[in-house]
Scaffold this motif. Structure first.
Motif, PDB file in Angstrom:
ATOM      1  N   THR A 178       1.011  -1.081   0.131  1.00  0.00           N
ATOM      2  CA  THR A 178       0.033   0.115   0.186  1.00  0.00           C
ATOM      3  C   THR A 178       0.817   1.255   0.108  1.00  0.00           C
ATOM      4  N   GLU A 179       2.108   1.287  -0.031  1.00  0.00           N
ATOM      5  CA  GLU A 179       3.055   2.354  -0.035  1.00  0.00           C
ATOM      6  C   GLU A 179       2.729   3.322  -0.949  1.00  0.00           C
ATOM      7  N   ILE A 180       2.357   3.070  -2.360  1.00  0.00           N
ATOM      8  CA  ILE A 180       2.291   4.025  -3.279  1.00  0.00           C
ATOM      9  C   ILE A 180       0.908   4.800  -3.017  1.00  0.00           C
ATOM     10  N   TYR A 181      -0.156   3.859  -2.608  1.00  0.00           N
ATOM     11  CA  TYR A 181      -1.151   4.653  -2.075  1.00  0.00           C
ATOM     12  C   TYR A 181      -1.396   5.460  -1.030  1.00  0.00           C
ATOM     13  N   THR A 182      -0.517   5.174   0.097  1.00  0.00           N
ATOM     14  CA  THR A 182      -0.037   5.874   1.091  1.00  0.00           C
ATOM     15  C   THR A 182       0.432   7.286   0.748  1.00  0.00           C
ATOM     16  N   VAL A 183       1.326   7.333  -0.105  1.00  0.00           N
ATOM     17  CA  VAL A 183       1.927   8.339  -0.844  1.00  0.00           C
ATOM     18  C   VAL A 183       0.852   9.339  -1.322  1.00  0.00           C
ATOM     19  N   LEU A 184       0.241   8.803  -2.200  1.00  0.00           N
ATOM     20  CA  LEU A 184      -0.891   9.552  -2.794  1.00  0.00           C
ATOM     21  C   LEU A 184      -2.038  10.102  -1.746  1.00  0.00           C
ATOM     22  N   LEU A 185      -2.397   9.431  -0.774  1.00  0.00           N
ATOM     23  CA  LEU A 185      -3.513   9.986   0.121  1.00  0.00           C
ATOM     24  C   LEU A 185      -2.847  11.057   0.956  1.00  0.00           C
ATOM     25  N   VAL A 186      -1.505  10.980   1.293  1.00  0.00           N
ATOM     26  CA  VAL A 186      -0.939  12.002   1.939  1.00  0.00           C
ATOM     27  C   VAL A 186      -0.724  13.158   1.043  1.00  0.00           C
ATOM     28  N   LEU A 187      -0.590  13.188  -0.135  1.00  0.00           N
ATOM     29  CA  LEU A 187      -0.531  14.070  -1.200  1.00  0.00           C
ATOM     30  C   LEU A 187      -1.781  14.581  -1.228  1.00  0.00           C
ATOM     31  N   CYS A 188      -2.796  14.021  -1.296  1.00  0.00           N
ATOM     32  CA  CYS A 188      -4.224  14.628  -1.340  1.00  0.00           C
ATOM     33  C   CYS A 188      -4.308  15.387   0.089  1.00  0.00           C
ATOM     34  N   LEU A 189      -4.169  15.023   1.319  1.00  0.00           N
ATOM     35  CA  LEU A 189      -4.436  15.552   2.525  1.00  0.00           C
ATOM     36  C   LEU A 189      -3.500  16.963   2.311  1.00  0.00           C
ATOM     37  N   LEU A 190      -2.219  16.905   1.790  1.00  0.00           N
ATOM     38  CA  LEU A 190      -1.515  18.053   1.618  1.00  0.00           C
ATOM     39  C   LEU A 190      -2.108  19.100   0.837  1.00  0.00           C
ATOM     40  N   LEU A 191      -2.694  18.683  -0.300  1.00  0.00           N
ATOM     41  CA  LEU A 191      -3.320  19.511  -1.206  1.00  0.00           C
ATOM     42  C   LEU A 191      -4.611  20.330  -0.570  1.00  0.00           C
ATOM     43  N   VAL A 192      -5.359  19.534   0.075  1.00  0.00           N
ATOM     44  CA  VAL A 192      -6.484  20.153   0.834  1.00  0.00           C
ATOM     45  C   VAL A 192      -5.908  21.129   2.011  1.00  0.00           C
ATOM     46  N   SER A 193      -5.083  20.638   2.535  1.00  0.00           N
ATOM     47  CA  SER A 193      -4.500  21.600   3.821  1.00  0.00           C
ATOM     48  C   SER A 193      -3.900  22.904   3.331  1.00  0.00           C
ATOM     49  N   ILE A 194      -3.367  22.773   2.197  1.00  0.00           N
ATOM     50  CA  ILE A 194      -2.771  24.073   1.525  1.00  0.00           C
ATOM     51  C   ILE A 194      -3.853  24.852   1.018  1.00  0.00           C
ATOM     52  N   THR A 195      -4.871  24.388   0.450  1.00  0.00           N
ATOM     53  CA  THR A 195      -6.058  25.176  -0.092  1.00  0.00           C
ATOM     54  C   THR A 195      -6.869  25.777   1.337  1.00  0.00           C
ATOM     55  N   LYS A 196      -6.776  24.881   2.296  1.00  0.00           N
ATOM     56  CA  LYS A 196      -7.662  25.403   3.459  1.00  0.00           C
ATOM     57  C   LYS A 196      -7.018  26.474   4.102  1.00  0.00           C
ATOM     58  N   LEU A 197      -5.541  26.425   3.984  1.00  0.00           N
ATOM     59  CA  LEU A 197      -4.607  27.802   4.706  1.00  0.00           C
ATOM     60  C   LEU A 197      -4.601  28.806   3.859  1.00  0.00           C
ATOM     61  N   LEU A 198      -4.742  28.678   2.504  1.00  0.00           N
ATOM     62  CA  LEU A 198      -4.665  29.775   1.651  1.00  0.00           C
ATOM     63  C   LEU A 198      -5.902  30.665   1.796  1.00  0.00           C
ATOM     64  N   TYR A 199      -7.014  29.862   1.424  1.00  0.00           N
ATOM     65  CA  TYR A 199      -8.346  30.343   1.522  1.00  0.00           C
ATOM     66  C   TYR A 199      -9.358  29.881   2.631  1.00  0.00           C
ATOM     67  N   PRO A 200      -8.957  30.305   3.805  1.00  0.00           N
ATOM     68  CA  PRO A 200      -9.728  29.633   4.979  1.00  0.00           C
ATOM     69  C   PRO A 200     -11.131  29.990   4.920  1.00  0.00           C
ATOM     70  N   LYS A 201     -11.842  31.300   4.685  1.00  0.00           N
ATOM     71  CA  LYS A 201     -13.388  31.608   4.485  1.00  0.00           C
ATOM     72  C   LYS A 201     -13.955  30.678   3.455  1.00  0.00           C
ATOM     73  N   ARG A 202     -13.204  30.762   2.201  1.00  0.00           N
ATOM     74  CA  ARG A 202     -13.788  30.092   0.966  1.00  0.00           C
ATOM     75  C   ARG A 202     -14.009  28.687   1.374  1.00  0.00           C
ATOM     76  N   PHE A 203     -13.050  28.208   1.993  1.00  0.00           N
ATOM     77  CA  PHE A 203     -13.072  26.606   2.192  1.00  0.00           C
ATOM     78  C   PHE A 203     -14.266  26.204   3.170  1.00  0.00           C
ATOM     79  N   ARG A 204     -14.191  27.179   4.180  1.00  0.00           N
ATOM     80  CA  ARG A 204     -15.346  26.862   4.998  1.00  0.00           C
ATOM     81  C   ARG A 204     -16.855  26.758   4.123  1.00  0.00           C
ATOM     82  N   ASP A 205     -16.922  27.718   3.432  1.00  0.00           N
ATOM     83  CA  ASP A 205     -18.163  27.766   2.806  1.00  0.00           C
ATOM     84  C   ASP A 205     -18.078  26.608   1.677  1.00  0.00           C
ATOM     85  N   PHE A 206     -16.978  26.491   1.080  1.00  0.00           N
ATOM     86  CA  PHE A 206     -17.343  25.072   0.303  1.00  0.00           C
ATOM     87  C   PHE A 206     -17.525  23.832   0.957  1.00  0.00           C
TER      88      PHE A 206
END
Length: 214
Positions: A8-36
């Motif tokens: 499951t190594e490759i899946y783990t890397v990709l899921l962590v990448l997904c979490l990172l993308l979502v975290s960056i989005t929330k960090l950059l656009y906190p209000k918009r992300f809450r509405d979204f």
């Protein structure tokens, strides 16, 4: 049982990448992300941000990247149930992700082109915003769903069909909301809108299916 027979190594890397993308989005656009994040129960996001939409949009681009990765994982795990491919093949998974990225991107560009030709820019622009918003929201749901498939559940066709049906229903909600809010305007362009849906909503998924099965 997927979690017992493959790495499951490759899946783990990709899921962590997904979490990172979502975290960056929330960090950059906190209000918009809450509405979204409340898009299923509150249409505030659609009403506010549809007016200010830009193309390309960093917020949407980050969540779109998460969506592509999430669909690729789900599609790869699902296809493995009925194929002879090596379920741990990174090359095959990357090819699938690339195909999904290209098809969705080309589809969006074609939709904008067709809307211009049919002189329906304003209504199709709003439709695309609603549709992309719900699709990227599905990308958020794919993170826990894919984690369940990879690490917890025994992957069966019933589970896959249940997950896919749930995601399609959420996507359908977005389309129905758009139709309800623009019913009067759509009546004046009903033929073109139906033609648009048949040409650009159904055929690309058929092409993607053919690519995957080959």
């Amino acid at each position: 049982m997927l979690r017992e027979i493959i790495s499951t190594e490759i899946y783990t890397v990709l899921l962590v990448l997904c979490l990172l993308l979502v975290s960056i989005t929330k960090l950059l656009y906190p209000k918009r992300f809450r509405d979204f994040a409340s898009i299923l129960i509150n249409y505030r996001y659609l009403k506010i941000y549809a007016r200010d939409q830009k193309f390309p949009d960093t917020f949407e681009a980050l969540l779109f990247s998460n969506l592509v990765i999430g669909i690729s994982i789900l599609g790869f795990v699902s296809y493995h149930l009925n194929s002879h491919i090596d379920p741990s093949s990174q090359i095959t998974l990357y090819k699938l992700a690339f195909a999904i990225l290209i098809i969705i991107t080309v589809k969006i560009l074609m939709e904008r082109l067709v809307s211009s030709i049919l002189k329906m820019d304003s209504i199709i622009s709003e439709y695309l915003f609603v549709k992309i918003s719900y699709k990227t929201f599905i990308g958020l749901l794919l993170i826990p769903l894919n984690a369940l498939l990879i690490y917890t559940l025994d992957v069966t066709q019933t589970i896959i069909i249940t997950f896919v049906t749930l995601l399609l229903l959420i996507n359908l909600i977005g389309i129905l909301i758009f139709i309800k809010d623009n019913l009067r305007l759509l009546k004046n362009n009903l033929f073109y809108f139906i033609l648009y849906l048949c040409t650009l909503e159904i055929s690309p998924y058929f092409i993607l299916y053919k690519l995957i099965t080959k």
